[in-house]
Scaffold this active site. Structure first.
Site, PDB file in Angstrom:
ATOM      1  N   ASP A  14       0.847  -1.198   0.000  1.00  0.00           N
ATOM      2  CA  ASP A  14       0.000   0.000   0.000  1.00  0.00           C
ATOM      3  C   ASP A  14       0.880   1.246   0.000  1.00  0.00           C
ATOM      4  OD1 ASP A  14      -2.968   0.859   0.436  1.00  0.00           O
ATOM      5  OD2 ASP A  14      -1.858   2.102   1.843  1.00  0.00           O
ATOM      6  N   SER A  15       0.299   2.359  -0.411  1.00  0.00           N
ATOM      7  CA  SER A  15       1.034   3.624  -0.408  1.00  0.00           C
ATOM      8  C   SER A  15       1.318   4.113   1.010  1.00  0.00           C
ATOM      9  CB  SER A  15       0.223   4.684  -1.149  1.00  0.00           C
ATOM     10  OG  SER A  15      -1.032   4.850  -0.510  1.00  0.00           O
ATOM     11  N   TYR A  46      -0.064   8.743  -2.395  1.00  0.00           N
ATOM     12  CA  TYR A  46       0.238   8.590  -3.821  1.00  0.00           C
ATOM     13  C   TYR A  46      -0.852   9.248  -4.676  1.00  0.00           C
ATOM     14  CZ  TYR A  46       3.819   4.827  -3.254  1.00  0.00           C
ATOM     15  OH  TYR A  46       4.933   4.092  -2.960  1.00  0.00           O
ATOM     16  N   CYS A  77      -3.690  -0.754  -2.329  1.00  0.00           N
ATOM     17  CA  CYS A  77      -3.909   0.636  -2.720  1.00  0.00           C
ATOM     18  C   CYS A  77      -4.576   0.693  -4.102  1.00  0.00           C
ATOM     19  CB  CYS A  77      -2.560   1.347  -2.747  1.00  0.00           C
ATOM     20  SG  CYS A  77      -2.615   3.026  -3.338  1.00  0.00           S
ATOM     21  N   ASN A  78      -5.729   1.332  -4.157  1.00  0.00           N
ATOM     22  CA  ASN A  78      -6.444   1.450  -5.438  1.00  0.00           C
ATOM     23  C   ASN A  78      -5.661   2.298  -6.429  1.00  0.00           C
ATOM     24  OD1 ASN A  78      -9.828   0.799  -5.136  1.00  0.00           O
ATOM     25  ND2 ASN A  78      -8.493   0.686  -3.364  1.00  0.00           N
ATOM     26  N   CYS A 188     -10.895   3.152  -2.377  1.00  0.00           N
ATOM     27  CA  CYS A 188      -9.647   3.599  -1.758  1.00  0.00           C
ATOM     28  C   CYS A 188      -9.513   2.843  -0.440  1.00  0.00           C
ATOM     29  CB  CYS A 188      -9.703   5.106  -1.531  1.00  0.00           C
ATOM     30  SG  CYS A 188      -8.330   5.731  -0.539  1.00  0.00           S
TER      31      CYS A 188
HETATM   32  N1  DGL Z   1      -4.520   4.084  -0.342  1.00  0.00           N
HETATM   33  C1  DGL Z   1      -4.735   4.850  -1.549  1.00  0.00           C
HETATM   34  C2  DGL Z   1      -5.808   4.213  -2.405  1.00  0.00           C
HETATM   35  O1  DGL Z   1      -6.335   3.171  -2.067  1.00  0.00           O
HETATM   36  C3  DGL Z   1      -5.094   6.279  -1.247  1.00  0.00           C
HETATM   37  C4  DGL Z   1      -4.050   6.968  -0.401  1.00  0.00           C
HETATM   38  C5  DGL Z   1      -3.006   7.666  -1.215  1.00  0.00           C
HETATM   39  O2  DGL Z   1      -3.353   8.638  -1.891  1.00  0.00           O
HETATM   40  O3  DGL Z   1      -1.876   7.226  -1.145  1.00  0.00           O
HETATM   41  O4  DGL Z   1      -6.109   4.731  -3.458  1.00  0.00           O
END
Ligand code: DGL
Length: 277
Positions: A14-15, A46, A77-78, A188
């Site tokens: 994940d980010s 991210y 992370c999406n 997300c």
């Molecule tokens: N966890 C990221 C997602 O699922 C969103 C957080 C980020 O912007 O890093 O898209």
């Protein structure tokens, strides 16, 4: 004879910390498996960055992902799933599962009118990846994506209840409600923390058939997909004792309060290490 490959951990990437919601869903479903969670906390978020920057970050993380010797990797992370899935898949030598397709499948599974709203990060929205994921499964689905970056910030601050998040959620839902959606996908990894608030905001807006708008969070379908892949690829551990969780972060948080909320348990009881990603 024990298959050594099967005894490796499942990776969750994940980010930042939001993907701990996916680790939680996975650990509940696969209690005997070991997991290693890799969160790029030094560079999160991210979702507000450019495509090439995210690809560079993903590429930098690939080395650490390889070192963990995982048997399968879930991209929690999406944003990473939207931008870097195929690039990571090409670079790594184990199966890589993204969040978008399982989320889209689950949303289509509960949708009554195929009018689906998605809340997502700015980059996920710009990448147009959710409309593509839906159209690969069902051409007739109408998909409306709303970028909602403030929800990431609020979740990472642990501010998920009260007036401010309620107003932010309300603003983000307005354009989606104007499209008469019957299903809302939380696209997300941080957003499951807002599920109750979002459901309360949607309650006064039933579908034309009088049903509540269905809310699907992408963590659960991704976890289910990983369970399926582990079975189909015959990668399940043979152990029957409780699996171990390891957390690898590129920047150590001052305290684990928010991380504990994402994971639903105390990170201090786990092995948490810092690494240069
Ligand atoms: N966890 C990221 C997602 O699922 C969103 C957080 C980020 O912007 O890093 O898209």
């Amino acid at each position: 004879m024990t298959n050594l490959r099967n005894e490796g951990p499942i990776g969750v990437f994940d980010s930042g910390l939001g993907g701990l919601t996916v680790l939680r869903a996975l650990h509940e479903r696969l209690p005997h498996e070991d997991f290693v969670y890799i969160g790029d906390t030094a560079r999160t978020p991210y979702g507000t960055r450019g495509k090439q920057t995210i690809l560079n970050y993903a590429h930098a993380c690939a080395r650490v992902l390889r070192e963990q010797r995982v048997k399968l990797l879930a991209i929690a992370c999406n944003t990473l799933s939207a931008v870097a899935l195929s690039s990571l898949d090409g670079e790594l030598f184990f199966p890589v599962i993204g969040a978008l397709r399982p989320g889209a499948q689950a949303a289509l599974g509960v949708s009554t009118g195929k009018r689906i709203g998605v809340l997502a990060s700015t980059r996920t929205a710009l990448a147009d990846a959710y409309p593509q994921a839906f159209s690969a499964l069902d051409h007739s689905a109408r998909v409306y994506v709303q970028k909602s970056p403030l929800l990431v910030t609020l979740a990472d601050e642990g501010w998920t209840e009260g007036e401010v998040p309620t107003l932010v959620v309300r603003e983000y839902l307005k354009p989606l409600l104007s499209h008469s959606i019957d299903t809302l996908l939380l696209g997300c990894s941080q957003y499951p923390l807002f599920s109750k608030l979002i459901e309360a905001e949607l309650a006064p807006h039933p579908t034309p058939r009088g049903r509540p708008i269905a809310v699907v969070d992408s963590a659960q379908p991704l976890a289910k997909q990983v369970v399926r892949e582990i079975a189909e690829r015959q990668l399940a551990t043979e152990r029957t004792d409780p699996g171990k969780l390891r957390i690898v972060l590129s920047d150590m948080p001052e305290d684990f309060t928010v991380a504990n909320r994402y994971l639903g348990r105390d990170l201090a009881t786990l092995q948490v290490t810092a690494v240069d990603l």
